[in-house]
Design a protein around this motif. Structure first.
Motif, PDB file in Angstrom:
ATOM      1  N   THR A 200       0.863  -1.180   0.000  1.00 22.02           N
ATOM      2  CA  THR A 200       0.000   0.000   0.000  1.00 22.02           C
ATOM      3  C   THR A 200       0.898   1.226   0.000  1.00 22.02           C
ATOM      4  OG1 THR A 200      -1.729  -1.127   1.250  1.00 22.02           O
ATOM      5  CG2 THR A 200      -1.802   1.283   1.198  1.00 22.02           C
ATOM      6  N   LEU A 201       0.669   2.098  -0.976  1.00 27.90           N
ATOM      7  CA  LEU A 201       1.392   3.360  -1.065  1.00 27.90           C
ATOM      8  C   LEU A 201       0.479   4.457  -0.541  1.00 27.90           C
ATOM      9  CD1 LEU A 201       3.324   4.693  -4.216  1.00 27.90           C
ATOM     10  CD2 LEU A 201       2.030   6.189  -2.715  1.00 27.90           C
ATOM     11  N   ASN A 202       0.892   5.120   0.523  1.00 31.02           N
ATOM     12  CA  ASN A 202       0.097   6.190   1.115  1.00 31.02           C
ATOM     13  C   ASN A 202       0.736   7.542   0.835  1.00 31.02           C
ATOM     14  OD1 ASN A 202      -2.189   4.950   2.722  1.00 31.02           O
ATOM     15  ND2 ASN A 202      -0.450   3.793   3.525  1.00 31.02           N
ATOM     16  N   ALA A 203      -0.048   8.444   0.285  1.00 31.72           N
ATOM     17  CA  ALA A 203       0.376   9.823   0.055  1.00 31.72           C
ATOM     18  C   ALA A 203      -0.683  10.722   0.668  1.00 31.72           C
ATOM     19  CB  ALA A 203       0.526  10.099  -1.439  1.00 31.72           C
ATOM     20  N   ARG A 204      -0.356  11.293   1.826  1.00 38.28           N
ATOM     21  CA  ARG A 204      -1.366  12.014   2.603  1.00 38.28           C
ATOM     22  C   ARG A 204      -2.531  11.065   2.884  1.00 38.28           C
ATOM     23  NH1 ARG A 204      -0.287  17.335   4.591  1.00 38.28           N
ATOM     24  NH2 ARG A 204       1.301  18.242   3.255  1.00 38.28           N
ATOM     25  N   SER A 205      -3.737  11.411   2.495  1.00 39.07           N
ATOM     26  CA  SER A 205      -4.899  10.568   2.799  1.00 39.07           C
ATOM     27  C   SER A 205      -5.272   9.649   1.639  1.00 39.07           C
ATOM     28  CB  SER A 205      -6.099  11.457   3.156  1.00 39.07           C
ATOM     29  OG  SER A 205      -6.411  12.323   2.069  1.00 39.07           O
ATOM     30  N   THR A 206      -4.437   9.604   0.615  1.00 35.28           N
ATOM     31  CA  THR A 206      -4.744   8.801  -0.571  1.00 35.28           C
ATOM     32  C   THR A 206      -3.879   7.546  -0.581  1.00 35.28           C
ATOM     33  OG1 THR A 206      -5.242  10.820  -1.793  1.00 35.28           O
ATOM     34  CG2 THR A 206      -4.907   8.826  -3.079  1.00 35.28           C
ATOM     35  N   ALA A 207      -4.492   6.405  -0.897  1.00 36.05           N
ATOM     36  CA  ALA A 207      -3.780   5.125  -0.897  1.00 36.05           C
ATOM     37  C   ALA A 207      -3.844   4.480  -2.277  1.00 36.05           C
ATOM     38  CB  ALA A 207      -4.366   4.189   0.146  1.00 36.05           C
ATOM     39  N   PHE A 208      -2.746   3.819  -2.659  1.00 33.26           N
ATOM     40  CA  PHE A 208      -2.659   3.095  -3.923  1.00 33.26           C
ATOM     41  C   PHE A 208      -2.151   1.688  -3.641  1.00 33.26           C
ATOM     42  CE2 PHE A 208      -1.901   7.568  -4.681  1.00 33.26           C
ATOM     43  CZ  PHE A 208      -2.672   7.866  -5.797  1.00 33.26           C
ATOM     44  N   MET A 268       9.194  17.822  -1.233  1.00 38.75           N
ATOM     45  CA  MET A 268       9.768  17.259  -0.014  1.00 38.75           C
ATOM     46  C   MET A 268       8.739  16.641   0.933  1.00 38.75           C
ATOM     47  SD  MET A 268      12.802  17.293  -0.789  1.00 38.75           S
ATOM     48  CE  MET A 268      13.251  16.342   0.661  1.00 38.75           C
ATOM     49  N   ASP A 269       7.454  16.624   0.590  1.00 41.15           N
ATOM     50  CA  ASP A 269       6.491  15.869   1.382  1.00 41.15           C
ATOM     51  C   ASP A 269       6.823  14.381   1.299  1.00 41.15           C
ATOM     52  OD1 ASP A 269       5.102  18.033   2.266  1.00 41.15           O
ATOM     53  OD2 ASP A 269       3.368  17.765   0.966  1.00 41.15           O
ATOM     54  N   THR A 270       6.446  13.615   2.322  1.00 38.42           N
ATOM     55  CA  THR A 270       6.784  12.203   2.359  1.00 38.42           C
ATOM     56  C   THR A 270       5.669  11.337   1.776  1.00 38.42           C
ATOM     57  OG1 THR A 270       5.915  11.972   4.602  1.00 38.42           O
ATOM     58  CG2 THR A 270       8.255  12.471   4.373  1.00 38.42           C
ATOM     59  N   ILE A 271       6.083  10.190   1.230  1.00 37.77           N
ATOM     60  CA  ILE A 271       5.150   9.135   0.841  1.00 37.77           C
ATOM     61  C   ILE A 271       5.630   7.856   1.535  1.00 37.77           C
ATOM     62  CG2 ILE A 271       4.504  10.203  -1.336  1.00 37.77           C
ATOM     63  CD1 ILE A 271       6.477   7.158  -1.774  1.00 37.77           C
ATOM     64  N   ASN A 272       4.688   6.968   1.838  1.00 37.72           N
ATOM     65  CA  ASN A 272       5.020   5.775   2.606  1.00 37.72           C
ATOM     66  C   ASN A 272       4.544   4.538   1.852  1.00 37.72           C
ATOM     67  OD1 ASN A 272       5.758   4.119   4.809  1.00 37.72           O
ATOM     68  ND2 ASN A 272       3.668   4.182   5.591  1.00 37.72           N
ATOM     69  N   ILE A 273       5.470   3.604   1.627  1.00 36.21           N
ATOM     70  CA  ILE A 273       5.113   2.336   0.962  1.00 36.21           C
ATOM     71  C   ILE A 273       5.312   1.215   1.964  1.00 36.21           C
ATOM     72  CG2 ILE A 273       5.569   0.781  -0.963  1.00 36.21           C
ATOM     73  CD1 ILE A 273       6.836   3.191  -2.413  1.00 36.21           C
ATOM     74  N   LYS A 274       4.248   0.482   2.260  1.00 40.43           N
ATOM     75  CA  LYS A 274       4.301  -0.623   3.214  1.00 40.43           C
ATOM     76  C   LYS A 274       4.016  -1.923   2.494  1.00 40.43           C
ATOM     77  CE  LYS A 274       4.444  -2.260   7.471  1.00 40.43           C
ATOM     78  NZ  LYS A 274       5.675  -2.212   8.303  1.00 40.43           N
ATOM     79  N   PHE A 275       4.945  -2.882   2.607  1.00 36.99           N
ATOM     80  CA  PHE A 275       4.792  -4.184   1.957  1.00 36.99           C
ATOM     81  C   PHE A 275       4.237  -5.193   2.961  1.00 36.99           C
ATOM     82  CE2 PHE A 275       8.200  -2.001  -0.280  1.00 36.99           C
ATOM     83  CZ  PHE A 275       7.814  -2.153  -1.610  1.00 36.99           C
ATOM     84  N   THR A 276       3.444  -6.141   2.436  1.00 37.70           N
ATOM     85  CA  THR A 276       2.894  -7.196   3.277  1.00 37.70           C
ATOM     86  C   THR A 276       3.356  -8.548   2.759  1.00 37.70           C
ATOM     87  OG1 THR A 276       0.869  -7.235   1.939  1.00 37.70           O
ATOM     88  CG2 THR A 276       0.874  -5.855   3.919  1.00 37.70           C
ATOM     89  N   SER A 277       3.395  -9.508   3.631  1.00 40.29           N
ATOM     90  CA  SER A 277       3.869 -10.858   3.248  1.00 40.29           C
ATOM     91  C   SER A 277       2.842 -11.555   2.389  1.00 40.29           C
ATOM     92  CB  SER A 277       4.153 -11.674   4.494  1.00 40.29           C
ATOM     93  OG  SER A 277       5.135 -11.049   5.271  1.00 40.29           O
TER      94      SER A 277
END
Length: 277
Positions: A200-208, A268-277
């Protein structure tokens, strides 16, 4: 005929860009001057680095790239000339070249030392132009500077990977003319860390949860046109430079809005990518 490219944060309203071009032609009438961009955000070296890194290699070998971004000389911001990938770059040693040369080792680096012979309060006009024309005439870097072993590095712009290798935290490094948001997470890094896992890629309140290969790849062209979701569709893609980009399909910042404005993302805002098994 020498090719000299210009990338600056001068804009086009002020006389600076025209003055630099005039100075080049006064030194070297045969110069072929090419504008890469003069719309870099003021002093924003990561934005300038992205533009130059993804354009310089389209020019012939031996081209000279003059970079006028954060170029004022200070004790901590000396001027350098670099031969890299058989191209020449003239800029301040402010870390920009570490971003451009992140995957290629420079062939030569010199710290420019002709300032005592040139009176200036506008170094791009007076110093960088003289260096560019010297190189264009076939001059060597050693004549205009002393060799140095390394360039200033900027590491804070590198994506963060956690110890468990299941998260990437990246940053917005560029916003294009359509308002699409380019992150500093490359396809190579994403694939090396992700190893094919769901994410899941989160950018502010939007997820991809999907990253497409192109803008049109996100559209189901097998559906009747009246049933498709096209304009305004949010998507993440690997762009032409192989970085993750967050976009709105067929966006227009001046009318319907863009990824930057609609998602509230800026440089320079952050984006967060979280991987799952």
């Amino acid at each position: 005929m020498a090719i000299i490219t210009l990338t600056t944060d001068f804009g086009l309203k002020d006389p600076s860009t025209g003055a630099v071009k005039g100075a080049i032609l006064s030194e070297l009438e045969s110069a072929n001057i090419v504008d890469i961009s003069h719309d870099v955000s003021p002093f924003h070296i990561t934005e300038a680095a992205y533009i130059i890194k993804n354009s310089y290699s389209s020019f012939p070998k031996g081209s000279i790239h003059l970079i006028g971004v954060d170029s004022e000389i200070t004790p901590e911001n000396k001027h350098i000339a670099i031969q890299l990938d058989d191209h020449f770059f003239i800029c301040a040693n402010n870390g920009i070249m570490s971003l451009i040369a992140s995957e290629i080792k420079p062939q030569k680096i010199v710290e420019i030392n002709i300032h005592d012979a040139v009176e200036t309060n506008f170094p791009v006009l007076d110093v960088f132009v003289k260096v560019a024309c010297h190189i264009a005439r076939g001059g060597t870097l050693e004549v205009i500077g002393k060799s140095i072993p390394t360039i200033k590095q900027i590491k804070k712009f590198n994506p963060f990977i956690n110890d468990s290798q299941d998260q990437i935290i990246g940053h917005v490094m560029y916003i294009d003319n359509y308002g699409n948001v380019v992150t500093n997470v490359s396809r190579k890094l994403f694939e090396n860390v992700g190893k094919g896992r769901a994410f899941t890629l989160n950018a502010r309140s939007t997820a991809f949860t999907t990253i497409h290969e192109s803008y049109s790849h996100a559209i189901d062209f097998d559906s009747p046109k009246e049933q498709r979701v096209e304009e305004g569709k949010k998507l993440a893609i690997f762009n032409a430079s192989n970085y993750i980009e967050i976009a709105i399909y067929k966006s227009n910042p001046n009318t319907v809005g863009s990824a930057s404005t609609l998602f509230g993302l800026k440089l320079m805002d952050t984006i967060n990518i979280k991987f799952t098994s």
